[in-house]
Write a protein that holds these residues in place. Structure first.
Motif, PDB file in Angstrom:
ATOM      1  N   ALA A 176       5.227   4.409 -17.218  1.00  0.00           N
ATOM      2  CA  ALA A 176       4.567   3.354 -16.661  1.00  0.00           C
ATOM      3  C   ALA A 176       4.817   3.100 -15.073  1.00  0.00           C
ATOM      4  O   ALA A 176       4.052   2.619 -14.660  1.00  0.00           O
ATOM      5  N   MET A 177       6.062   3.083 -14.788  1.00  0.00           N
ATOM      6  CA  MET A 177       6.495   2.763 -13.329  1.00  0.00           C
ATOM      7  C   MET A 177       5.628   3.996 -12.495  1.00  0.00           C
ATOM      8  O   MET A 177       5.274   3.377 -11.394  1.00  0.00           O
ATOM      9  N   GLN A 203      -6.310   9.507 -15.417  1.00  0.00           N
ATOM     10  CA  GLN A 203      -6.588   8.431 -14.543  1.00  0.00           C
ATOM     11  C   GLN A 203      -6.981   8.294 -13.263  1.00  0.00           C
ATOM     12  O   GLN A 203      -7.114   7.375 -12.650  1.00  0.00           O
ATOM     13  N   GLY A 204      -7.173   9.443 -12.713  1.00  0.00           N
ATOM     14  CA  GLY A 204      -7.514   9.893 -11.387  1.00  0.00           C
ATOM     15  C   GLY A 204      -6.369   9.849 -10.477  1.00  0.00           C
ATOM     16  O   GLY A 204      -6.590   9.452  -9.379  1.00  0.00           O
ATOM     17  N   PHE A 205      -5.118   9.902 -10.781  1.00  0.00           N
ATOM     18  CA  PHE A 205      -3.964   9.878 -10.002  1.00  0.00           C
ATOM     19  C   PHE A 205      -3.696  11.331  -9.646  1.00  0.00           C
ATOM     20  O   PHE A 205      -4.039  12.286 -10.384  1.00  0.00           O
ATOM     21  N   SER A 229      -1.326   3.639  -9.057  1.00  0.00           N
ATOM     22  CA  SER A 229      -2.152   2.802  -8.664  1.00  0.00           C
ATOM     23  C   SER A 229      -2.205   2.312  -7.427  1.00  0.00           C
ATOM     24  O   SER A 229      -3.282   1.680  -7.051  1.00  0.00           O
ATOM     25  N   ALA A 230      -1.170   2.076  -6.677  1.00  0.00           N
ATOM     26  CA  ALA A 230      -0.854   1.520  -5.413  1.00  0.00           C
ATOM     27  C   ALA A 230      -1.228   2.761  -4.511  1.00  0.00           C
ATOM     28  O   ALA A 230      -0.830   2.561  -2.948  1.00  0.00           O
ATOM     29  N   GLY A 231      -1.503   3.993  -4.918  1.00  0.00           N
ATOM     30  CA  GLY A 231      -2.033   5.166  -3.848  1.00  0.00           C
ATOM     31  C   GLY A 231      -0.875   5.999  -3.764  1.00  0.00           C
ATOM     32  O   GLY A 231      -1.358   7.091  -3.073  1.00  0.00           O
ATOM     33  N   ASP A 244       0.717  -1.264  -0.074  1.00  0.00           N
ATOM     34  CA  ASP A 244       0.020  -0.054  -0.061  1.00  0.00           C
ATOM     35  C   ASP A 244       0.790   1.259  -0.016  1.00  0.00           C
ATOM     36  O   ASP A 244       1.745   1.437   0.832  1.00  0.00           O
ATOM     37  N   LEU A 245       0.583   2.009  -0.994  1.00  0.00           N
ATOM     38  CA  LEU A 245       1.523   3.205  -1.186  1.00  0.00           C
ATOM     39  C   LEU A 245       0.548   4.736  -0.747  1.00  0.00           C
ATOM     40  O   LEU A 245       1.193   5.856  -1.159  1.00  0.00           O
TER      41      LEU A 245
END
Ligand code: GCO
Ligand code: CA
Length: 263
Positions: A25-26, A58-60, A32-34, A7-8
């Motif tokens: 990509a990284m 993307q919602g980040f 995506s892990a937060g 969990d990030l």
């Protein structure tokens, strides 16, 4: 739901050169892990803005900072500014890099030095102001983007190979010096991926395209998203006792000598 070890959420991640390709990509994997993304680029503000827009779509959570990783003053100022704006940098990915494909006998000293300066020395300059703070806080994750060329030679990429081989050893030394301060430093070594960097040698009909597919046990070019799992692992609590390793994400290239083209 994310496993707590991976969990990030609440983490701030700085990724250099994350306006395209593998860096993008990284970064997306971490987000995506937060993680909150701090994206660096150097070529143009427009490119950075476009990348930030892409991540946000993307919602980040993403923010862009333009600076040159090889300029110690710029880097130091940027790190101060980022921490002021967003809090402690928990994760640093040294991804910015260039390649020049020129045989060694034909390469100018200037070109050779430029590759070393960005791909190797740039990691030294970028990392120190971040690592000083991580050491002080006794917490941090650093990931250096290595290469197949950290282990193998190839015609025409001598300067890049020298830099990436050096980066592997710089990674081990950073790991050695900072482990006792609870800062883990590892490398990710991508195999051959379908990115703009490999575009010139990947086009249909280019002999290198067929060569890579034959040389890779997985028998294909990597998809940049294939890097996300290793990236999240090395950026998260899951890897707290892992340091000084280079994780090769290469479809098996380094496991084998290769095979004849008719097999
Ligand atoms: C090349 C490639 C490589 C890859 C990658 C391999 O010309 O051989 O561009 O250098 O980009 O770094 O891991
Ligand atoms: Ca935080």
């Amino acid at each position: 739901m994310t496993h707590p070890l991976f969990d990030l959420r609440g983490k701030v991640a700085l990724i250099t050169g994350a306006t395209h390709g593998l860096g993008m990509a990284m970064a997306s994997g971490l987000a995506s892990a937060g993680a909150k993304l701090i994206i660096n680029g150097n070529s143009s503000q427009e490119k950075i803005d476009k990348a930030v827009e892409y991540y946000r779509a993307q919602g980040f959570q993403a923010f862009g900072y333009r600076f040159n990783v090889t300029d110690e003053d710029q880097v130091t100022a940027a790190v101060e500014q980022i921490e002021k704006d967003h809090g402690a940098i928990d994760i640093l990915i040294n991804n910015a890099g260039i390649i020049k494909r020129t045989p060694l006998l034909e390469m100018s000293l200037e070109d050779f030095e430029e590759v070393i300066k960005i791909d190797l020395t740039g990691v030294f300059t970028m990392t120190r102001p971040v690592a000083r703070k991580m050491v002080e806080r006794r917490q941090g994750k650093i990931i250096n983007v290595c290469s197949m060329m950290s282990e193998l030679g190839r015609n025409s990429v001598g300067a890049y190979a020298a830099a990436k081989g050096g980066l592997k050893m710089l990674t081990k030394n950073m790991a050695t010096e900072w482990a006792k301060h609870n800062v883990q430093v590892n490398g990710i070594g991508p195999g051959y991926f379908a990115t703009s960097q490999t575009e010139p040698i990947r086009v249909d009909g280019h002999p290198f395209n067929e060569f890579i597919i034959n040389r890779t046990p997985a028998a294909k070019w990597g998809d940049p998203d294939d890097l996300q799992g290793a990236t999240i692992f090395l950026a998260s609590k899951a890897s707290d006792f892992v340091t000084g390793q280079i994780v090769y994400v290469d479809g098996g290239i380094l496991a084998t000598i290769g095979k004849p083209s008719n097999e």
